[in-house]
Design an enzyme around this catalytic site. Sequence first.
Site, short mmCIF file in Angstrom:
data_model
loop_
_atom_site.label_atom_id
_atom_site.label_comp_id
_atom_site.label_asym_id
_atom_site.label_seq_id
_atom_site.Cartn_x
_atom_site.Cartn_y
_atom_site.Cartn_z
N GLY A 523 0.84 -1.20 0.00
CA GLY A 523 0.00 0.00 0.00
C GLY A 523 0.86 1.23 0.00
NE ARG A 524 3.96 3.75 -3.87
CZ ARG A 524 5.23 4.16 -3.92
NH1 ARG A 524 5.55 5.39 -3.72
NH2 ARG A 524 6.17 3.29 -4.20
N GLY A 528 3.38 7.52 3.84
CA GLY A 528 4.48 6.61 3.56
C GLY A 528 4.01 5.35 2.87
CB VAL A 530 1.78 -0.13 3.88
CG1 VAL A 530 1.53 -1.18 4.94
CG2 VAL A 530 1.20 1.20 4.29
CE LYS A 544 1.50 5.31 6.54
NZ LYS A 544 0.16 5.86 6.64
CG ASP A 637 -6.60 10.88 3.97
OD1 ASP A 637 -7.45 11.09 3.07
OD2 ASP A 637 -5.42 10.56 3.74
#
Length: 801
Positions: A523-524, A528, A530, A544, A637
């Site tokens: 993930g991104r 940062g 992951v 992360k 978020d």
Amino acid sequence: MACLFIFFSVLLLTICSAFSSSNSDTLREGAFLSVEKQDDVLVSSNGIFSAGFHPVGQNAYCFAIWFNHPLYNYQNVTSRTVVWMTNRDEPVYEKVSKLSLQKDGNLVLTDAGRLVIWATDTASLSPAFLYLHDNGNLMLNNSKGVLWQSFDSPTDTLLPLQLFTKSTKLVSSRSESNFSTGFYTFSFSDNNLLNLIFDNSEVSSVYWPPPWLVSWEAGRSTYNNSRVAMLNSLGNFSSSDDFTFLATDYGSILQRRLRMDYDGNIRLYSRTNDGAEWYVSWEAIPDPCKINGICGVNGLCTYDYSSGRKCSCLPGYKMKNRTDWTKGCEPKFNPSCNRNDSKFIRLFSVEFYGYDYGFFPNYTLSQCEQLCSSLCNCKGFQYSFFNTGIINCYPKKLLLNGYRTPSFFGDLYLRLPNSYHLPQEKTLEEFSLECSDVTAQELNRTYSKKHENQSVKLLLWFVTGVGGFQLICFVSVCSFLFIRNQREARDHIGGYLVAATGFKRYSFDELKKATRGFKEEIGRGSGGIVYKGVPSDDRVAAVKRLNQEDNQGEAEFLAEVNTIGRLNHMHLMEMWGYCAEGKHRLLVYEYLEHGSLKHNLSSNVLDWKKMFEIAVGTAKGLAYLHEECLEWILHCDVKPQNILLDSNYSPKVADFGLSKLLKRGELNNSRFSRIRGTRGYMAPEWVSNQPITSKVDVYSYGIVVLEMLTGKSPTTDIKAVDETGKTENRGLVSWVRENIKGSSSDEIEPSLEKIMDPSMGEECDMMKMAKLLVVAMKCVEEEKGGRPTMSQVVEMLQDNH
Ligand SMILES: *[C@@H]1O[C@H](CO)[C@@H](O)[C@H](O)[C@H]1NC(C)=O
Ligand SMILES: *[C@@H]1O[C@H](CO)[C@@H](O)[C@H](O)[C@H]1NC(C)=O
Ligand SMILES: *[C@@H]1O[C@H](CO)[C@@H](O)[C@H](O)[C@H]1NC(C)=O
Ligand SMILES: *[C@@H]1O[C@H](CO)[C@@H](O)[C@H](O)[C@H]1NC(C)=O
Ligand SMILES: *[C@@H]1O[C@H](CO)[C@@H](O)[C@H](O)[C@H]1NC(C)=O
Ligand SMILES: *[C@@H]1O[C@H](CO)[C@@H](O)[C@H](O)[C@H]1NC(C)=O
Ligand SMILES: *[C@@H]1O[C@H](CO)[C@@H](O)[C@H](O)[C@H]1NC(C)=O
Ligand SMILES: *[C@@H]1O[C@H](CO)[C@@H](O)[C@H](O)[C@H]1NC(C)=O
Ligand SMILES: *[C@@H]1O[C@H](CO)[C@@H](O)[C@H](O)[C@H]1NC(C)=O
């Protein structure tokens, strides 16, 4: 003329006496000390002590006696050392409260001018006066002698030459800066011994002198029933039960105080008259883990000199209240009475004292196991060797006062149900004890002036309660703010922060190895990238790695990590640990099998049932962030990338908390305004310069639900139609609005079909989908006041009508 002269003389006299009453050591009859005047204090003639109002919160005061520092300086609140208090559990308001010496000889403390909080209930025919003696004793005298004195009712401190008797006791305060009544008491017992007792209303026990010693082994005598003790000014304490000690600095003329500390130890402190730092010149219990109750029921205390005292829960148990160790730990399993359903795990060198079913000498291990299994409430047993070579078995009803020390020759065998699998036997969940002590901060009380004269007491009580609750939330959730505000304190606790963080600290190398050199990216995010990894404890983790350029200082990072780690909810992603090494900042989370909601939406694997449950679960997770701790954590978020799904497709909100902790009132500061969400999901407030509240998350949540329903991404699938062009997300919202235009909520179902993602399947429960749509549309109201709160969303979705 004579009349006028007399009038002026009287006036002058009155003024003089009013003046002299402020800085002298004496208060005359009919006079009072006001909470509003800083100079309304009594100062002992040697300048060492003062008596006056001491702030215990933003607008709350207690009447107190303290050591001045430097001499005669009673004004500096932070340099005071409080030794006595009248109303520790019932502070008074900052306005109109006063301590008055009435004409009848009664000394009365009134709150906000009316309510009597405390009184000496004395009466005197001759004029009485209140006087602060050089030894710190506040005395109410009349011509015949003493009517009342503070030395007869100590709070948590005994001063030199203050007689300690059968009717006095020292009771610790709640914490370093919370002066209210705590759990530890120093007093004479019924059998004439001086002892220390822990009592938190659930359990009560004596822990000093050590209860396993008979009194004469501890050097004590039970025969002298005069029950008196005293500390002399040279540092010799002696008691009628033959207990005596000398201060390490015995003989010197110093300021001294013996205090029942909030951590359960009793200590003698000394300092020189010029007021250098206090130092400990004697303490009752050198090994702090032997103090009872510190880790609560089912808690285990460990101690080492570098990191101090730490509490952890026994394997299979979890902390009952994350903010309060005295509440102890509770089982994660259902305790069972079935003798066949027991297994025992061995905890080396762990001792739990007391609460035995009895003492069974010369039992084998299996005999002891059988015995404990057959007792319904047996929680485990102590199996201890003594130098006689005989092994004793002590089955336990209650596991309290446990500690681990290598010098103890015995082990604890903890009983667990057969079916219970320990997640990880070796690493106990550890927290530093200071966690609960940190709850000490100033109380911020707010009063409504209008009601002051009504039931002030009730209000006070209520406000104190609310203040306390907010405070605890504030401290536990926004501890970093606390730490920021207390820069001085930070230096002291720099080392402790590490320990306070309730999970594992990984080394960078360890994580590098675990992720095989940060190979498998899963993930991104904004903060940062992951990676998937398997750290030493064999659980699959999501690691992360935060962008280096955004990194904050280590203390701040740890404070935030600590905060996030304490949030605990089934719909929030769990954090296992972190790494802060040089420039590297990494967070280690649980790994969730099914990845992000984003990923699942694009691969069309979710049916309507899963969708609905995901919407409800996500709402619950966010509601927990918002409400349980009073809106102090906003996610800011919320988007499908940040909602992860476990093996049962149960959602967990991820990526909350970092750099996003806030406090009401700080919502508009510069630090915060830098924070942005993700285009497409951002509430209009972000661009319109309005205050940011939890409603920004509600908005984003609404967009996420619309995305789930329609299968259309607000960022890519529908282009902006907003003529101002400010944000794009209005695209999805207005598209949906267009399509359901004119339908009342009863007839929303037909239009629902127009917007719904066809991949949801045929047998979709339209009622539920309509409910989702209605709720989502409320969440995306332009005007934030029109949006529901997250917990209202949960209610609406779960409502079956
Ligand atoms: C008050 O006392 C503290 C601690 O001793 C000291 O740091 C501070 O400078 C003092 N403030 C004033 C105004 O003297
Ligand atoms: C108050 O009374 C006590 C006992 O009679 C006496 O020792 C003390 O000196 C008196 N204080 C003053 C200021 O007179
Ligand atoms: C301390 O005080 C006790 C009781 O007054 C006395 O017996 C003892 O000798 C004193 N110790 C010293 C070292 O002065
Ligand atoms: C009891 O203790 C007090 C104070 O230490 C002492 O004065 C008294 O002599 C003692 N009584 C006996 C019978 O030992
Ligand atoms: C934890 O303890 C605090 C303070 O005693 C209390 O306000 C809070 O409600 C407790 N939390 C839970 C979950 O019991
Ligand atoms: C426990 O096991 C024994 C022997 O297997 C059996 O006789 C007994 O009924 C069992 N007890 C319970 C409560 O299940
Ligand atoms: C302890 O048990 C062993 C073996 O069961 C026995 O030989 C020994 O005498 C026992 N000791 C005592 C003090 O009962
Ligand atoms: C205490 O509350 C008042 C009024 O609500 C507020 O102005 C003040 O900033 C608060 N102080 C702290 C330290 O939170
Ligand atoms: C002190 O602790 C008590 C008991 O937990 C609590 O009710 C009170 O609000 C706290 N006061 C402050 C100032 O933190």
